[in-house]
Design a protein around this motif. Sequence first.
Motif, mmCIF file in Angstrom:
data_model
loop_
_atom_site.group_PDB
_atom_site.id
_atom_site.type_symbol
_atom_site.label_atom_id
_atom_site.label_comp_id
_atom_site.label_asym_id
_atom_site.label_seq_id
_atom_site.Cartn_x
_atom_site.Cartn_y
_atom_site.Cartn_z
ATOM 1 N N UNK A 39 0.818 -1.212 0.000
ATOM 2 C CA UNK A 39 0.000 0.000 0.000
ATOM 3 C C UNK A 39 0.857 1.270 0.000
ATOM 4 N N UNK A 40 0.341 2.285 -0.667
ATOM 5 C CA UNK A 40 1.024 3.569 -0.669
ATOM 6 C C UNK A 40 0.757 4.348 0.607
ATOM 7 N N UNK A 41 -0.393 4.073 1.198
ATOM 8 C CA UNK A 41 -0.803 4.870 2.352
ATOM 9 C C UNK A 41 -0.882 4.006 3.603
ATOM 10 N N UNK A 42 -0.865 4.669 4.747
ATOM 11 C CA UNK A 42 -1.038 3.948 6.000
ATOM 12 C C UNK A 42 -2.469 3.437 6.101
ATOM 13 N N UNK A 43 -2.662 2.427 6.906
ATOM 14 C CA UNK A 43 -3.970 1.768 6.984
ATOM 15 C C UNK A 43 -4.411 1.696 8.449
ATOM 16 N N UNK A 44 -5.677 1.987 8.675
ATOM 17 C CA UNK A 44 -6.162 1.909 10.045
ATOM 18 C C UNK A 44 -6.437 0.458 10.418
ATOM 19 N N UNK A 45 -6.535 0.194 11.719
ATOM 20 C CA UNK A 45 -6.641 -1.181 12.203
ATOM 21 C C UNK A 45 -7.797 -1.929 11.549
ATOM 22 N N UNK A 46 -8.893 -1.230 11.357
ATOM 23 C CA UNK A 46 -10.060 -1.898 10.797
ATOM 24 C C UNK A 46 -10.017 -2.077 9.293
ATOM 25 N N UNK A 47 -8.945 -1.627 8.666
ATOM 26 C CA UNK A 47 -8.917 -1.593 7.218
ATOM 27 C C UNK A 47 -8.198 -2.736 6.539
ATOM 28 N N UNK A 65 3.987 -4.103 16.538
ATOM 29 C CA UNK A 65 4.619 -2.860 16.986
ATOM 30 C C UNK A 65 5.803 -3.144 17.894
ATOM 31 N N UNK A 66 5.640 -4.069 18.840
ATOM 32 C CA UNK A 66 6.719 -4.377 19.781
ATOM 33 C C UNK A 66 7.874 -5.108 19.109
ATOM 34 N N UNK A 67 7.602 -5.682 17.957
ATOM 35 C CA UNK A 67 8.678 -6.310 17.189
ATOM 36 C C UNK A 67 9.370 -5.296 16.281
ATOM 37 N N UNK A 68 8.920 -4.066 16.331
ATOM 38 C CA UNK A 68 9.561 -3.014 15.547
ATOM 39 C C UNK A 68 9.150 -2.979 14.099
ATOM 40 N N UNK A 69 8.110 -3.700 13.739
ATOM 41 C CA UNK A 69 7.769 -3.811 12.327
ATOM 42 C C UNK A 69 6.832 -2.711 11.847
ATOM 43 N N UNK A 70 5.991 -2.210 12.742
ATOM 44 C CA UNK A 70 5.063 -1.151 12.333
ATOM 45 C C UNK A 70 5.134 0.016 13.316
ATOM 46 N N UNK A 71 4.677 1.152 12.844
ATOM 47 C CA UNK A 71 4.529 2.333 13.693
ATOM 48 C C UNK A 71 3.046 2.653 13.762
ATOM 49 N N UNK A 72 2.582 3.059 14.939
ATOM 50 C CA UNK A 72 1.158 3.338 15.105
ATOM 51 C C UNK A 72 0.949 4.744 15.637
ATOM 52 N N UNK A 73 -0.114 5.382 15.142
ATOM 53 C CA UNK A 73 -0.454 6.726 15.607
ATOM 54 C C UNK A 73 -1.946 6.932 15.396
ATOM 55 N N UNK A 74 -2.483 7.840 16.157
ATOM 56 C CA UNK A 74 -3.924 8.064 16.102
ATOM 57 C C UNK A 74 -4.289 9.193 15.151
ATOM 58 N N UNK A 75 -5.429 9.013 14.494
ATOM 59 C CA UNK A 75 -6.086 10.090 13.757
ATOM 60 C C UNK A 75 -7.550 10.015 14.151
ATOM 61 N N UNK A 76 -7.931 10.876 15.075
ATOM 62 C CA UNK A 76 -9.282 10.768 15.615
ATOM 63 C C UNK A 76 -9.403 9.474 16.401
ATOM 64 N N UNK A 77 -10.442 8.720 16.115
ATOM 65 C CA UNK A 77 -10.572 7.423 16.792
ATOM 66 C C UNK A 77 -9.854 6.327 16.020
ATOM 67 N N UNK A 78 -9.422 6.652 14.846
ATOM 68 C CA UNK A 78 -8.759 5.633 14.039
ATOM 69 C C UNK A 78 -7.296 5.498 14.429
ATOM 70 N N UNK A 79 -6.874 4.267 14.579
ATOM 71 C CA UNK A 79 -5.457 4.023 14.838
ATOM 72 C C UNK A 79 -4.818 3.621 13.519
ATOM 73 N N UNK A 80 -3.853 4.420 13.095
ATOM 74 C CA UNK A 80 -3.210 4.173 11.809
ATOM 75 C C UNK A 80 -1.975 3.311 11.982
ATOM 76 N N UNK A 81 -1.693 2.529 10.943
ATOM 77 C CA UNK A 81 -0.538 1.638 10.965
ATOM 78 C C UNK A 81 0.348 1.912 9.765
#
Lengths: 102, 102
Positions: A39-47, A65-81
């Motif tokens: 994917x070109x863009x980050x994806x939220x958990x539900x996506x 995340x704890x394995x260092x493979x992804x970064x997570x951040x919030x956008x509103x209620x959506x958690x992006x990966x």
Amino acid sequence: MDDGRTPPHPDIAQIPLQLVLEALVDPVRRRIVAELAASDVDIRCGGFGITVSKSTATHHFKVLREAGLIRQYYVGTARMNALRTDDVESAFPGLLDLVAKG
Amino acid sequence: MDDGRTPPHPDIAQIPLQLVLEALVDPVRRRIVAELAASDVDIRCGGFGITVSKSTATHHFKVLREAGLIRQYYVGTARMNALRTDDVESAFPGLLDLVAKG
DNA sequence: TCCTTAGTACGACCACCATCGAACTTCGAT
DNA sequence: ATCGAAGTTCGATGGTGGTCGTACTAAGGA
């Protein structure tokens, strides 16, 4: 930096191979990584195209995340990966390609 | 070819990544692979620096063989183990280096 | 012929992990 | 101010895989 909702992200250089392999041995988690890699863009958990419950999904994202493979951040209620492509590639060259190609 | 004691070895090109990762996620098996990668010669089952019982060791070698990572053959009562370096490298490039470097 | 060495086969056990549902929080929209 | 959507947290459960001991087989040497 710390908004109280963004979880900590480990330094990839200090992650043992064991942890990364444990993360990637699960097909659901590998699918998440593969979709992010494609994917070109980050994806939220539900996506993602995964068929597990929300609580199980939360667990998988935490492992990645704890394995260092992804970064997570919030956008509103959506958690992006976001895939930590460069970090992973520098620490474990070739690994992401294997997962992406399936 | 088949002396009745040499076990079957799968074609690497048809092994799913899942099977390889399951094999390599275990630290004992990864140690076996790493020792083979660092050795010029093949190593018999009893010749590794692993601290598990013989029956457990047999199990680990079987998993590695069925994942296409090692080849096994008999010399007398000794069962020798050889890393399928080229096969693995062609099917899963970079993977052996990750394991070898630990 | 025995005895030792090398490894396999078979069950049993145990710990861990993926999974789920239910209850809760937080944000945004109505 | 309420409601719904998005995730999280917690506890429980079930299956799988790593482990072992014991019994067994096969090969080589005394």
